[in-house]
Design a protein around this motif. Sequence first.
Motif, short mmCIF file in Angstrom:
data_model
loop_
_atom_site.label_atom_id
_atom_site.label_comp_id
_atom_site.label_asym_id
_atom_site.label_seq_id
_atom_site.Cartn_x
_atom_site.Cartn_y
_atom_site.Cartn_z
N GLY A 16 0.71 -1.17 -0.16
CA GLY A 16 0.01 -0.17 0.03
C GLY A 16 0.97 1.20 -0.13
N SER A 17 1.94 1.33 -0.59
CA SER A 17 2.80 2.54 -0.65
C SER A 17 2.84 3.03 -2.16
CB SER A 17 4.22 2.14 0.12
OG SER A 17 4.30 1.99 1.36
N GLY A 18 2.05 2.67 -2.88
CA GLY A 18 2.24 3.37 -4.02
C GLY A 18 1.62 4.72 -3.94
N TYR A 19 1.53 5.52 -5.46
CA TYR A 19 1.08 6.68 -5.18
C TYR A 19 0.41 7.05 -6.53
CZ TYR A 19 1.07 11.89 -6.14
OH TYR A 19 0.69 13.18 -6.41
N LEU B 56 -5.15 10.19 -9.72
CA LEU B 56 -6.22 10.66 -8.92
C LEU B 56 -5.91 12.23 -8.50
CD1 LEU B 56 -8.58 10.34 -7.47
CD2 LEU B 56 -7.24 9.23 -5.32
N ILE B 57 -4.74 12.20 -8.04
CA ILE B 57 -4.32 13.56 -7.42
C ILE B 57 -4.32 14.41 -8.85
CG2 ILE B 57 -2.37 14.99 -6.45
CD1 ILE B 57 -3.93 13.12 -4.56
N GLU B 58 -4.04 14.34 -9.74
CA GLU B 58 -3.99 15.27 -11.09
C GLU B 58 -5.41 15.52 -11.24
OE1 GLU B 58 -1.73 17.16 -11.99
OE2 GLU B 58 -0.51 16.15 -10.36
N ALA B 59 -6.31 14.73 -11.16
CA ALA B 59 -7.76 14.78 -11.68
C ALA B 59 -8.32 15.78 -10.55
CB ALA B 59 -8.59 13.53 -11.37
N ASP C 67 6.98 7.71 5.06
CA ASP C 67 8.61 7.24 4.56
C ASP C 67 8.81 6.78 3.40
OD1 ASP C 67 8.94 8.14 7.45
OD2 ASP C 67 8.63 6.07 8.13
N ALA C 68 8.09 6.19 2.64
CA ALA C 68 8.10 5.68 1.36
C ALA C 68 8.09 6.60 0.48
CB ALA C 68 7.12 4.28 0.90
N ASN C 69 7.44 7.65 0.71
CA ASN C 69 7.39 8.88 -0.56
C ASN C 69 7.38 10.36 0.19
OD1 ASN C 69 5.65 7.13 -2.73
ND2 ASN C 69 4.64 6.53 -0.89
N PRO C 70 8.65 10.36 0.42
CA PRO C 70 8.86 11.70 1.33
C PRO C 70 8.81 12.93 0.45
CG PRO C 70 11.11 10.50 1.03
CD PRO C 70 9.82 9.51 0.55
N ALA C 71 9.09 12.68 -0.74
CA ALA C 71 9.05 14.03 -1.65
C ALA C 71 7.65 14.34 -1.94
CB ALA C 71 9.93 13.79 -3.03
N VAL C 72 6.90 13.22 -2.44
CA VAL C 72 5.54 13.34 -2.98
C VAL C 72 4.76 13.97 -1.72
CG1 VAL C 72 3.46 12.23 -3.51
CG2 VAL C 72 5.54 11.86 -4.53
N ALA C 73 4.90 13.28 -0.19
CA ALA C 73 4.27 13.87 0.90
C ALA C 73 4.58 15.33 1.14
CB ALA C 73 5.01 13.39 2.18
N ARG C 74 5.76 15.94 0.91
CA ARG C 74 5.95 17.13 1.00
C ARG C 74 5.30 18.09 0.05
NH1 ARG C 74 11.27 15.15 1.83
NH2 ARG C 74 11.74 15.79 -0.10
N GLU C 75 5.17 17.55 -1.23
CA GLU C 75 4.44 18.37 -2.49
C GLU C 75 2.99 18.39 -2.15
OE1 GLU C 75 2.87 17.06 -6.75
OE2 GLU C 75 4.99 16.27 -6.18
#
Length: 302
Positions: free
Chosen positions: A115-118, A122-125, A143-151
């Motif tokens: 369950g750590s995908g991105y 969906l977010i772009e929609a 922790d698996a997606n730090p850059a996306v989480a910050r964005e």
Amino acid sequence: MRIGRRTVLGLGMAGLVGCAPSPSPSASGSSSAVPSSSVVPTAGASSSAPTPRPQPSSVPSPSPSTLPVPGRDELIARYDGIAPTAWGLEIDGVVLRSQDDRVVLTFDACGGKKGSGYDSDLIEALRRLQVPATLFLNLRWIDANPAVARELAADPLFEIANHGTAHRPLSVTGAEAYGITGTTSVGEAYDEVMGGHARIVELTGSAPLWFRSGTAHVDDVAVRLVTDLGQRVVNFDVNADGGATFNPAQVASALAAVRPGSISIGHFNRPGSGTAAGVAEALPRLLDGGVTFARLRDAVVA
């Protein structure tokens, strides 16, 4: 309102969380949310003129409590030995609906090996249609997606909420949901809430207002604990994607069932599921039908 009465597509054939097994859920108790008294048109409503796309609410956001948050030992002393009397999705103190006519879309990111995908589609929609949403992030996903989480945390279209530390049901007795054992004590429940809380403070610079447990199951003692920690437990009245198991048509159909004040649950940690396409199909119809959307902090008093 109990789970058997929800307006949700296929609830009995799919789970509620994108990284948990999927037996039929059960719940007990009642909602403390304030129901809406008016109805807005939903999907399929006709319109004689194009409807402007709603923008994120400019209503001032509520501020977290200024009261000191109790520590782990204090909460253990307060609640240790108190036996829960309710367990499920819809119990006293759990927010199930907004407090006005706006619909709140919530999406979970559960974390873990499966369950750590991105789901960037969906977010772009949501961004393309300028539809706000509240995103519940689990510590493992962050922790698996730090850059996306910050964005995501920097985007005012979205509100970041707490989905816990290890994605466990929140219990003080180890109650189980979908084969996942819940936290087994007051201390473990505190750790499950506050591990995710700390990372969200790092991301956003402020404490999260909302908490949703792994599987969305809680007991009544755990709900009191979360409240003492300055957050409110939030669940939903519309299950939009069946734990990221619905196909696009099912997602669109489920979202067509939203009513004024609905809170929906979906997932954005499962790219390739039907969630993104179903949301992209449903939202223009809902917007054209007059439905307006808000983040939790704009539609519910924290």
